[in-house]
Design a protein around this motif. Structure first.
Motif, PDB file in Angstrom:
ATOM      1  N   PHE A  70      24.970  -3.331  22.690  1.00 42.87           N
ATOM      2  CA  PHE A  70      24.206  -3.652  21.483  1.00 42.87           C
ATOM      3  C   PHE A  70      23.664  -5.070  21.561  1.00 42.87           C
ATOM      4  O   PHE A  70      24.390  -6.007  21.879  1.00 42.87           O
ATOM      5  CB  PHE A  70      25.090  -3.519  20.239  1.00 42.87           C
ATOM      6  CG  PHE A  70      24.367  -3.761  18.955  1.00 42.87           C
ATOM      7  CD1 PHE A  70      23.525  -2.791  18.425  1.00 42.87           C
ATOM      8  CD2 PHE A  70      24.513  -4.954  18.276  1.00 42.87           C
ATOM      9  CE1 PHE A  70      22.839  -3.017  17.239  1.00 42.87           C
ATOM     10  CE2 PHE A  70      23.841  -5.190  17.093  1.00 42.87           C
ATOM     11  CZ  PHE A  70      22.997  -4.222  16.565  1.00 42.87           C
ATOM     12  N   VAL A  71      22.371  -5.216  21.275  1.00 41.57           N
ATOM     13  CA  VAL A  71      21.725  -6.519  21.214  1.00 41.57           C
ATOM     14  C   VAL A  71      21.130  -6.668  19.820  1.00 41.57           C
ATOM     15  O   VAL A  71      20.261  -5.894  19.419  1.00 41.57           O
ATOM     16  CB  VAL A  71      20.614  -6.655  22.287  1.00 41.57           C
ATOM     17  CG1 VAL A  71      19.907  -7.997  22.156  1.00 41.57           C
ATOM     18  CG2 VAL A  71      21.192  -6.471  23.679  1.00 41.57           C
ATOM     19  N   SER A  72      21.609  -7.658  19.090  1.00 39.91           N
ATOM     20  CA  SER A  72      21.144  -7.881  17.726  1.00 39.91           C
ATOM     21  C   SER A  72      19.693  -8.334  17.700  1.00 39.91           C
ATOM     22  O   SER A  72      19.236  -9.054  18.591  1.00 39.91           O
ATOM     23  CB  SER A  72      22.017  -8.935  17.043  1.00 39.91           C
ATOM     24  OG  SER A  72      21.503  -9.237  15.754  1.00 39.91           O
TER      25      SER A  72
ATOM     26  N   THR B  77      19.183  -3.364  19.006  1.00 41.41           N
ATOM     27  CA  THR B  77      18.835  -2.422  20.048  1.00 41.41           C
ATOM     28  C   THR B  77      20.105  -1.867  20.694  1.00 41.41           C
ATOM     29  O   THR B  77      21.010  -2.630  21.019  1.00 41.41           O
ATOM     30  CB  THR B  77      17.980  -3.132  21.120  1.00 41.41           C
ATOM     31  OG1 THR B  77      16.827  -3.687  20.479  1.00 41.41           O
ATOM     32  CG2 THR B  77      17.541  -2.180  22.198  1.00 41.41           C
ATOM     33  N   ILE B  78      20.144  -0.567  20.857  1.00 42.19           N
ATOM     34  CA  ILE B  78      21.250   0.085  21.552  1.00 42.19           C
ATOM     35  C   ILE B  78      20.769   0.360  22.978  1.00 42.19           C
ATOM     36  O   ILE B  78      19.726   0.984  23.179  1.00 42.19           O
ATOM     37  CB  ILE B  78      21.663   1.389  20.847  1.00 42.19           C
ATOM     38  CG1 ILE B  78      22.030   1.104  19.387  1.00 42.19           C
ATOM     39  CG2 ILE B  78      22.830   2.050  21.588  1.00 42.19           C
ATOM     40  CD1 ILE B  78      22.160   2.340  18.513  1.00 42.19           C
ATOM     41  N   LEU B  79      21.543  -0.131  23.938  1.00 38.40           N
ATOM     42  CA  LEU B  79      21.168  -0.041  25.348  1.00 38.40           C
ATOM     43  C   LEU B  79      21.967   1.030  26.082  1.00 38.40           C
ATOM     44  O   LEU B  79      23.088   1.359  25.687  1.00 38.40           O
ATOM     45  CB  LEU B  79      21.408  -1.387  26.044  1.00 38.40           C
ATOM     46  CG  LEU B  79      20.749  -2.613  25.434  1.00 38.40           C
ATOM     47  CD1 LEU B  79      21.224  -3.875  26.153  1.00 38.40           C
ATOM     48  CD2 LEU B  79      19.240  -2.488  25.493  1.00 38.40           C
ATOM     49  N   ALA B  80      21.414   1.506  27.193  1.00 38.19           N
ATOM     50  CA  ALA B  80      22.126   2.455  28.051  1.00 38.19           C
ATOM     51  C   ALA B  80      23.178   1.752  28.893  1.00 38.19           C
ATOM     52  O   ALA B  80      24.158   2.361  29.314  1.00 38.19           O
ATOM     53  CB  ALA B  80      21.145   3.197  28.949  1.00 38.19           C
ATOM     54  N   ALA B  81      22.974   0.468  29.153  1.00 32.76           N
ATOM     55  CA  ALA B  81      23.878  -0.345  29.964  1.00 32.76           C
ATOM     56  C   ALA B  81      23.569  -1.804  29.662  1.00 32.76           C
ATOM     57  O   ALA B  81      22.482  -2.105  29.162  1.00 32.76           O
ATOM     58  CB  ALA B  81      23.666  -0.064  31.450  1.00 32.76           C
ATOM     59  N   PRO B  82      24.489  -2.717  29.953  1.00 36.74           N
ATOM     60  CA  PRO B  82      24.157  -4.127  29.772  1.00 36.74           C
ATOM     61  C   PRO B  82      22.883  -4.456  30.547  1.00 36.74           C
ATOM     62  O   PRO B  82      22.744  -4.096  31.713  1.00 36.74           O
ATOM     63  CB  PRO B  82      25.365  -4.858  30.354  1.00 36.74           C
ATOM     64  CG  PRO B  82      26.483  -3.872  30.280  1.00 36.74           C
ATOM     65  CD  PRO B  82      25.845  -2.525  30.482  1.00 36.74           C
TER      66      PRO B  82
ATOM     67  N   GLY C 255      18.700   0.612  16.117  1.00 37.79           N
ATOM     68  CA  GLY C 255      19.598   1.157  15.117  1.00 37.79           C
ATOM     69  C   GLY C 255      20.528   0.112  14.556  1.00 37.79           C
ATOM     70  O   GLY C 255      20.257  -1.085  14.628  1.00 37.79           O
ATOM     71  N   LEU C 256      21.613   0.590  14.003  1.00 36.67           N
ATOM     72  CA  LEU C 256      22.608  -0.268  13.375  1.00 36.67           C
ATOM     73  C   LEU C 256      23.935  -0.118  14.094  1.00 36.67           C
ATOM     74  O   LEU C 256      24.247   0.941  14.626  1.00 36.67           O
ATOM     75  CB  LEU C 256      22.783   0.119  11.900  1.00 36.67           C
ATOM     76  CG  LEU C 256      21.532   0.052  11.028  1.00 36.67           C
ATOM     77  CD1 LEU C 256      21.821   0.659   9.655  1.00 36.67           C
ATOM     78  CD2 LEU C 256      21.048  -1.369  10.886  1.00 36.67           C
ATOM     79  N   ALA C 257      24.713  -1.187  14.069  1.00 36.02           N
ATOM     80  CA  ALA C 257      26.068  -1.147  14.609  1.00 36.02           C
ATOM     81  C   ALA C 257      26.984  -1.821  13.604  1.00 36.02           C
ATOM     82  O   ALA C 257      26.611  -2.804  12.956  1.00 36.02           O
ATOM     83  CB  ALA C 257      26.150  -1.846  15.957  1.00 36.02           C
TER      84      ALA C 257
ATOM     85  N   ASP D  23      40.688  -0.509  16.176  1.00 33.34           N
ATOM     86  CA  ASP D  23      39.338  -1.057  16.204  1.00 33.34           C
ATOM     87  C   ASP D  23      38.360   0.109  16.308  1.00 33.34           C
ATOM     88  O   ASP D  23      38.541   1.021  17.130  1.00 33.34           O
ATOM     89  CB  ASP D  23      39.145  -1.978  17.409  1.00 33.34           C
ATOM     90  CG  ASP D  23      39.899  -3.290  17.276  1.00 33.34           C
ATOM     91  OD1 ASP D  23      40.455  -3.570  16.192  1.00 33.34           O
ATOM     92  OD2 ASP D  23      39.919  -4.047  18.264  1.00 33.34           O
ATOM     93  N   VAL D  24      37.334   0.092  15.457  1.00 30.06           N
ATOM     94  CA  VAL D  24      36.335   1.164  15.435  1.00 30.06           C
ATOM     95  C   VAL D  24      34.943   0.551  15.480  1.00 30.06           C
ATOM     96  O   VAL D  24      34.664  -0.447  14.815  1.00 30.06           O
ATOM     97  CB  VAL D  24      36.477   2.047  14.172  1.00 30.06           C
ATOM     98  CG1 VAL D  24      35.292   2.998  14.013  1.00 30.06           C
ATOM     99  CG2 VAL D  24      37.775   2.828  14.200  1.00 30.06           C
ATOM    100  N   LEU D  25      34.082   1.154  16.270  1.00 32.04           N
ATOM    101  CA  LEU D  25      32.675   0.794  16.361  1.00 32.04           C
ATOM    102  C   LEU D  25      31.873   2.029  15.994  1.00 32.04           C
ATOM    103  O   LEU D  25      32.192   3.130  16.441  1.00 32.04           O
ATOM    104  CB  LEU D  25      32.330   0.361  17.797  1.00 32.04           C
ATOM    105  CG  LEU D  25      30.851   0.244  18.152  1.00 32.04           C
ATOM    106  CD1 LEU D  25      30.200  -0.913  17.408  1.00 32.04           C
ATOM    107  CD2 LEU D  25      30.681   0.095  19.655  1.00 32.04           C
ATOM    108  N   GLU D  26      30.842   1.845  15.186  1.00 29.12           N
ATOM    109  CA  GLU D  26      29.921   2.941  14.911  1.00 29.12           C
ATOM    110  C   GLU D  26      28.506   2.491  15.211  1.00 29.12           C
ATOM    111  O   GLU D  26      28.081   1.421  14.788  1.00 29.12           O
ATOM    112  CB  GLU D  26      30.013   3.399  13.455  1.00 29.12           C
ATOM    113  CG  GLU D  26      31.277   4.164  13.159  1.00 29.12           C
ATOM    114  CD  GLU D  26      31.311   4.743  11.753  1.00 29.12           C
ATOM    115  OE1 GLU D  26      30.381   4.462  10.947  1.00 29.12           O
ATOM    116  OE2 GLU D  26      32.265   5.472  11.461  1.00 29.12           O
ATOM    117  N   PHE D  27      27.796   3.320  15.973  1.00 29.42           N
ATOM    118  CA  PHE D  27      26.372   3.156  16.186  1.00 29.42           C
ATOM    119  C   PHE D  27      25.674   4.140  15.262  1.00 29.42           C
ATOM    120  O   PHE D  27      25.954   5.338  15.301  1.00 29.42           O
ATOM    121  CB  PHE D  27      25.974   3.470  17.631  1.00 29.42           C
ATOM    122  CG  PHE D  27      26.394   2.440  18.634  1.00 29.42           C
ATOM    123  CD1 PHE D  27      25.946   1.124  18.542  1.00 29.42           C
ATOM    124  CD2 PHE D  27      27.228   2.786  19.678  1.00 29.42           C
ATOM    125  CE1 PHE D  27      26.325   0.179  19.484  1.00 29.42           C
ATOM    126  CE2 PHE D  27      27.612   1.846  20.625  1.00 29.42           C
ATOM    127  CZ  PHE D  27      27.160   0.535  20.522  1.00 29.42           C
TER     128      PHE D  27
END
Length: 137
Positions: free
Chosen positions: A36-38, A55-60, A68-70, A83-87
């Protein structure tokens, strides 16, 4: 708590406006930092329980999957107690599958059916009757 990080699509199958890919476990924040890149200038990292647009990336440094949102929710104050992450991404099945695939390629494993709720029960976030009610839905 478990040492494995799991991921799954948390919204019903099919096309919709928005879909959620959920990640739970100790690698959640690391996945956010990798994929994720803000869009916010001067972003210094995920603030807990806040939606971040980006931005949601396929890889760094990899290709862009979606805008989207994270949101990062540290345990024990999350659904699973971990710990939970949601995209939160656009609901196209192709986009949602690609976001899940990126999570799986970077350290998470596919969650088994009901595993998020099982972790919530094991970690004391819900009692047995609540877990059974989720299973009935």
């Amino acid at each position: 708590m478990t040492s494995e990080t799991i991921a799954a699509i948390a919204t019903p199958p099919g096309s919709g406006g928005v879909a959620v890919v959920r990640v739970s476990g100790p690698g959640s924040l690391e996945l956010a930092n990798q994929l994720f890149v803000s869009s916010r200038p001067g972003f210094t990292g995920m603030k807990p329980h806040r939606l971040h647009h980006g931005t949601i990336l396929a890889a760094p440094s990899g290709p862009v999957l979606d805008q989207g949102l994270a949101v990062f929710m540290p345990g024990p104050f999350s659904y699973t107690g971990e710990d939970v992450l949601e995209f939160q991404c656009h609901g196209s099945p192709v986009v949602v599958a690609a976001v899940l695939d990126a999570c799986l390629a970077h350290g998470a494993r596919a969650a088994e059916p009901g595993e998020f709720t099982r972790r919530a029960f094991v970690n004391g976030r819900m009692d047995l009757s609540q877990a059974e009610a989720v299973a009935e839905m």
